[in-house]
Design a protein around this motif. Structure first.
Motif, PDB file in Angstrom:
ATOM      1  N   ARG A  98       0.850  -1.187   0.000  1.00 44.94           N
ATOM      2  CA  ARG A  98       0.000   0.000   0.000  1.00 44.94           C
ATOM      3  C   ARG A  98       0.881   1.230   0.000  1.00 44.94           C
ATOM      4  O   ARG A  98       1.034   1.889   1.008  1.00 44.94           O
ATOM      5  CB  ARG A  98      -0.921  -0.015   1.195  1.00 44.94           C
ATOM      6  CG  ARG A  98      -1.975  -1.064   1.098  1.00 44.94           C
ATOM      7  CD  ARG A  98      -2.899  -0.942   2.254  1.00 44.94           C
ATOM      8  NE  ARG A  98      -4.191  -1.465   1.873  1.00 44.94           N
ATOM      9  CZ  ARG A  98      -5.280  -1.285   2.557  1.00 44.94           C
ATOM     10  NH1 ARG A  98      -5.260  -0.590   3.656  1.00 44.94           N
ATOM     11  NH2 ARG A  98      -6.409  -1.790   2.152  1.00 44.94           N
ATOM     12  N   SER A 138     -16.176  -1.500  -3.261  1.00 41.45           N
ATOM     13  CA  SER A 138     -16.555  -0.160  -2.819  1.00 41.45           C
ATOM     14  C   SER A 138     -17.249   0.543  -3.969  1.00 41.45           C
ATOM     15  O   SER A 138     -16.893   0.357  -5.129  1.00 41.45           O
ATOM     16  CB  SER A 138     -15.334   0.648  -2.403  1.00 41.45           C
ATOM     17  OG  SER A 138     -15.719   1.982  -2.128  1.00 41.45           O
ATOM     18  N   SER A 153      -2.021   4.436   1.526  1.00 40.32           N
ATOM     19  CA  SER A 153      -2.771   3.617   2.482  1.00 40.32           C
ATOM     20  C   SER A 153      -3.837   4.455   3.173  1.00 40.32           C
ATOM     21  O   SER A 153      -4.917   3.966   3.484  1.00 40.32           O
ATOM     22  CB  SER A 153      -1.838   2.976   3.501  1.00 40.32           C
ATOM     23  OG  SER A 153      -1.109   3.957   4.187  1.00 40.32           O
ATOM     24  N   GLU A 154      -3.559   5.761   3.373  1.00 43.87           N
ATOM     25  CA  GLU A 154      -4.555   6.633   4.006  1.00 43.87           C
ATOM     26  C   GLU A 154      -5.792   6.767   3.115  1.00 43.87           C
ATOM     27  O   GLU A 154      -6.928   6.748   3.584  1.00 43.87           O
ATOM     28  CB  GLU A 154      -3.972   8.020   4.295  1.00 43.87           C
ATOM     29  CG  GLU A 154      -2.869   8.042   5.335  1.00 43.87           C
ATOM     30  CD  GLU A 154      -1.504   7.645   4.751  1.00 43.87           C
ATOM     31  OE1 GLU A 154      -1.274   7.846   3.544  1.00 43.87           O
ATOM     32  OE2 GLU A 154      -0.689   7.121   5.518  1.00 43.87           O
ATOM     33  N   THR A 155      -5.552   6.916   1.802  1.00 37.10           N
ATOM     34  CA  THR A 155      -6.670   7.028   0.866  1.00 37.10           C
ATOM     35  C   THR A 155      -7.520   5.773   0.909  1.00 37.10           C
ATOM     36  O   THR A 155      -8.741   5.832   0.993  1.00 37.10           O
ATOM     37  CB  THR A 155      -6.151   7.239  -0.577  1.00 37.10           C
ATOM     38  OG1 THR A 155      -5.285   8.358  -0.596  1.00 37.10           O
ATOM     39  CG2 THR A 155      -7.286   7.458  -1.547  1.00 37.10           C
ATOM     40  N   LEU A 156      -6.877   4.614   0.828  1.00 39.34           N
ATOM     41  CA  LEU A 156      -7.610   3.347   0.804  1.00 39.34           C
ATOM     42  C   LEU A 156      -8.309   3.067   2.126  1.00 39.34           C
ATOM     43  O   LEU A 156      -9.384   2.475   2.147  1.00 39.34           O
ATOM     44  CB  LEU A 156      -6.663   2.209   0.442  1.00 39.34           C
ATOM     45  CG  LEU A 156      -6.082   2.289  -0.966  1.00 39.34           C
ATOM     46  CD1 LEU A 156      -5.044   1.196  -1.170  1.00 39.34           C
ATOM     47  CD2 LEU A 156      -7.164   2.196  -2.012  1.00 39.34           C
ATOM     48  N   ASP A 157      -7.718   3.474   3.231  1.00 43.15           N
ATOM     49  CA  ASP A 157      -8.323   3.235   4.537  1.00 43.15           C
ATOM     50  C   ASP A 157      -9.573   4.080   4.763  1.00 43.15           C
ATOM     51  O   ASP A 157     -10.433   3.717   5.555  1.00 43.15           O
ATOM     52  CB  ASP A 157      -7.312   3.487   5.662  1.00 43.15           C
ATOM     53  CG  ASP A 157      -6.230   2.419   5.701  1.00 43.15           C
ATOM     54  OD1 ASP A 157      -6.460   1.317   5.145  1.00 43.15           O
ATOM     55  OD2 ASP A 157      -5.159   2.685   6.267  1.00 43.15           O
ATOM     56  N   LYS A 158      -9.689   5.215   4.084  1.00 41.19           N
ATOM     57  CA  LYS A 158     -10.857   6.083   4.241  1.00 41.19           C
ATOM     58  C   LYS A 158     -12.074   5.556   3.489  1.00 41.19           C
ATOM     59  O   LYS A 158     -13.195   5.968   3.740  1.00 41.19           O
ATOM     60  CB  LYS A 158     -10.538   7.495   3.744  1.00 41.19           C
ATOM     61  CG  LYS A 158      -9.572   8.233   4.640  1.00 41.19           C
ATOM     62  CD  LYS A 158      -9.271   9.603   4.085  1.00 41.19           C
ATOM     63  CE  LYS A 158      -8.228  10.307   4.938  1.00 41.19           C
ATOM     64  NZ  LYS A 158      -7.848  11.599   4.363  1.00 41.19           N
ATOM     65  N   LYS A 160     -14.965   2.966   2.336  1.00 41.24           N
ATOM     66  CA  LYS A 160     -15.754   1.907   2.954  1.00 41.24           C
ATOM     67  C   LYS A 160     -15.759   0.695   2.022  1.00 41.24           C
ATOM     68  O   LYS A 160     -16.362   0.726   0.949  1.00 41.24           O
ATOM     69  CB  LYS A 160     -17.180   2.380   3.220  1.00 41.24           C
ATOM     70  CG  LYS A 160     -17.256   3.459   4.255  1.00 41.24           C
ATOM     71  CD  LYS A 160     -18.681   3.897   4.500  1.00 41.24           C
ATOM     72  CE  LYS A 160     -18.698   5.018   5.520  1.00 41.24           C
ATOM     73  NZ  LYS A 160     -20.022   5.545   5.738  1.00 41.24           N
ATOM     74  N   TRP A 161     -15.067  -0.355   2.421  1.00 34.81           N
ATOM     75  CA  TRP A 161     -14.989  -1.585   1.643  1.00 34.81           C
ATOM     76  C   TRP A 161     -15.897  -2.626   2.264  1.00 34.81           C
ATOM     77  O   TRP A 161     -15.990  -2.739   3.476  1.00 34.81           O
ATOM     78  CB  TRP A 161     -13.563  -2.124   1.633  1.00 34.81           C
ATOM     79  CG  TRP A 161     -12.582  -1.221   0.945  1.00 34.81           C
ATOM     80  CD1 TRP A 161     -11.755  -0.307   1.535  1.00 34.81           C
ATOM     81  CD2 TRP A 161     -12.336  -1.129  -0.458  1.00 34.81           C
ATOM     82  NE1 TRP A 161     -11.005   0.339   0.591  1.00 34.81           N
ATOM     83  CE2 TRP A 161     -11.337  -0.149  -0.640  1.00 34.81           C
ATOM     84  CE3 TRP A 161     -12.839  -1.779  -1.582  1.00 34.81           C
ATOM     85  CZ2 TRP A 161     -10.846   0.193  -1.893  1.00 34.81           C
ATOM     86  CZ3 TRP A 161     -12.352  -1.444  -2.828  1.00 34.81           C
ATOM     87  CH2 TRP A 161     -11.363  -0.468  -2.980  1.00 34.81           C
TER      88      TRP A 161
END
Length: 166
Positions: A98, A138, A153-158, A160-161
């Motif tokens: 990530r 998502s 990784s911050e973008t992907l963690d925000k 909702k998956w």
């Protein structure tokens, strides 16, 4: 008096109106079914990529740093059946972490993203799968074009998956 042949203007207008009403009902349903088909195909393709990644690593085809631990492969290295990184209305990209993507990362971790070629027309969800073989989805439109964009990784963690049933 001659007998006229053919249809009157009113009759033709009624037929055109009926066809227009029928088309307005059928065409959106067909487009929706195509999107569902594309999304299911992307999920199946991601599962195939997961299998190919596991086989690639088990076959020890790549050990870039010669430490005895093989790495996972890119789409080209996996020799998948499609010539480009797109299939059935979706683009695909394999990454190895990530963010970064060092050789050591390639030994431990991989993920593959699939996103619609044309958001809303070929699909409405973005998918990804990791080495744990979980397909996540998502509705966020986070990628665009064949290259997508550089994510963090911050973008992907925000985002909702949700886990997808295969």
């Amino acid at each position: 008096m001659k007998k006229q042949r053919g249809f009157t203007l009113i009759e033709l207008m009624i037929v055109v109106a009926i066809i227009a009403i029928f088309a307005s009902i059928v065409i959106p349903n067909l487009l929706e079914k195509q999107i569902v088909f594309n999304e299911r195909s992307a999920i199946v393709a991601l599962s195939g990529i997961a299998t190919a990644e596991q086989r690639y690593k088990e076959d020890k085809r790549l050990d870039a740093n010669n430490n005895g631990v093989s790495e996972f492969g890119t789409l080209q290295e996996l020799e998948l059946s499609w010539p480009t990184r797109q299939a059935r209305g979706y683009y695909f990209r394999v990454s190895f972490s990530r963010g970064g993507g060092t050789v050591t990362d390639r030994e431990k971790y991989w993920q593959c993203f699939a996103w619609p070629i044309k958001y809303g027309a070929t699909g409405t969800r973005t998918f990804y799968i990791t080495g744990e073989n979980n397909v996540m989805a998502s509705e966020a439109n986070i990628f665009s074009g064949p290259e997508g964009y550089r994510y963090t990784s911050e973008t992907l963690d925000k985002i909702k998956w949700k886990k997808v049933d295969k």
